[in-house]
Design an enzyme around this catalytic site. Sequence first.
Site, mmCIF file in Angstrom:
data_model
loop_
_atom_site.group_PDB
_atom_site.id
_atom_site.type_symbol
_atom_site.label_atom_id
_atom_site.label_comp_id
_atom_site.label_asym_id
_atom_site.label_seq_id
_atom_site.Cartn_x
_atom_site.Cartn_y
_atom_site.Cartn_z
ATOM 1 N N PHE A 119 5.005 -29.731 19.910
ATOM 2 C CA PHE A 119 3.911 -30.685 19.357
ATOM 3 C C PHE A 119 4.085 -32.325 20.297
ATOM 4 O O PHE A 119 3.361 -32.964 20.010
ATOM 5 C CB PHE A 119 4.132 -30.797 17.999
ATOM 6 C CG PHE A 119 4.993 -31.987 17.326
ATOM 7 C CD1 PHE A 119 6.500 -31.684 17.537
ATOM 8 C CD2 PHE A 119 4.698 -33.193 16.806
ATOM 9 C CE1 PHE A 119 7.192 -32.728 16.889
ATOM 10 C CE2 PHE A 119 5.248 -33.983 16.576
ATOM 11 C CZ PHE A 119 6.757 -33.918 16.442
ATOM 12 N N LYS A 120 5.367 -32.483 20.609
ATOM 13 C CA LYS A 120 5.729 -33.745 21.225
ATOM 14 C C LYS A 120 4.418 -34.401 22.337
ATOM 15 O O LYS A 120 4.145 -35.203 22.605
ATOM 16 C CB LYS A 120 7.024 -33.695 21.970
ATOM 17 C CG LYS A 120 8.100 -33.610 20.990
ATOM 18 C CD LYS A 120 9.626 -33.884 21.191
ATOM 19 C CE LYS A 120 10.386 -34.132 20.062
ATOM 20 N NZ LYS A 120 10.262 -32.565 19.326
#
Length: 492
Positions: A119-120
């Site tokens: 998700f980064k």
Amino acid sequence: MRYTSTRSGSATGAESFCEILLQGLAPDGGLYLPVSYPQLSSQMLEDWRAVLEQEGYAALAARVLELFIDDISPDELRRICERAYTPEKFGDPQIVPVTRIGEGQMWLGHLSNGPTAAFKDMAMQLLGELFEYELTRRDSWLTILGATSGDTGSSAEYALRGRDRLCVVMLTPAGRMTPFQQAQMFGLDDPNIVNVEVDGVFDDCQDLVKAINADAEFKQRWHIGAVNSINWARLVAQVVYYVACWLRVTTGPGQQVSFAVPTGNFGNICAGHIARSMGLPIRHLVLATNENDVLDEFLHTGVYRVRSAAQTLATSSPSMDISKASNVERFIADLFGRDGARVRELFGQVSTAGQFDISKTSQFAQIGPEYGFVSGHSHHADRLAAIGRLWREHHILIDPHTADAVHVARQHLDGEPMIVLETALPVKFATTIQEATGELPPVPARFAGIEGAARHSVRLGADAEELKALVVRRARRQPAMHASATSPGGNS
Ligand SMILES: *Cc1c(COP(=O)(O)O)cnc(C)c1O
């Protein structure tokens, strides 16, 4: 919109978005926050529903960002978002698809379809575009120096590769990352990406970064910067997907949903707190930790007690193995009405005594009722069970971080939709998936063969002088030189 530090608490000397974009901590040691949160009306959200459906995620992102950024034009913001969030990079035209688990109350918000399958990428891809925009405007350059034991480093490298004005020097402990993570990072061969394998453990890497940053003259001369999770732009990028997930699950104004968030540094869920403070109809923010339960303990007891490196366990959800949660300071600032002196006092206690205790304050009692936070934690066996059950019952495969949130979310179901944020793809954690399901996870086409590709890294002793010499050799101090590389002798 102006920004100020959690520790100064007033708008005096407040700065604009572009002024704080390239900075980490505020000069007083606090974290940046907007002086107030923009407020969303039902009408605005319904307009955005049409924007998301008709123009897509990047257009929605530009609308949300406009509320926080007034020193980049709306047209420019739109172009920045369109470059950051492309279906090619995110492997899906919706960028963040939301799917329902069977016919139940639980949904999955898929945040991990980006270039590094974590998700980064949601924040980092935007940050890359914003950094490039701002460095071009200033005609400047930057050397991003960081230490990583996993997702952050590769996500930063994929967002910043090939950019003229930036060089990334990323330190990792030699031989300590998973084979997939190593392949992902060391597979990059861009001239502005420098992977450094340090003879030592993660703490040695962090100490090296600290040593360089402590040398003020070197830091200034070589434009040393960072992309760590306290950067405000990363949070604002994350607010967008809370809005997008809400829009995809609801059908009209005012409908409540809850979010369950696998939590480490409190970055992801802090964006949820901001979205909720802006008026997005969120009932609960379900904070899920693994065995490293600093934040679960805090929400239950009012005692925020950081751990030492030795007390931080290595778990099967490694990106949540934290000893302290940097972004929690932002929530504490809001909880205490932006009383900068109070924030300074509390985090001063963390520095000196390793903890603070707000259990006796009236503010602590409001965390659930006023701010919607509830929490829980999982153990390895819980995550295996969650992965196994979803696989058997629904043929849905989730990674161990997402499994942590699924486990905790089940304890907080209340009749409203519960959106579990998926933060990584199973392929990154093959061993745990196999333990849970008996099978190896599928390898998405874009990662096929990655472990066999050539590796590019520099080996270094745990020595700050060696590292400085490397920075000097690789920094992109003159982007113009890059342009003149085609002229004779220009590439010296
Ligand atoms: C970074 C990370 C987390 C934790 O997110 P925070 O913003 O630090 O709370 C959870 N899952 C994965 C896969 C991550 O990479």
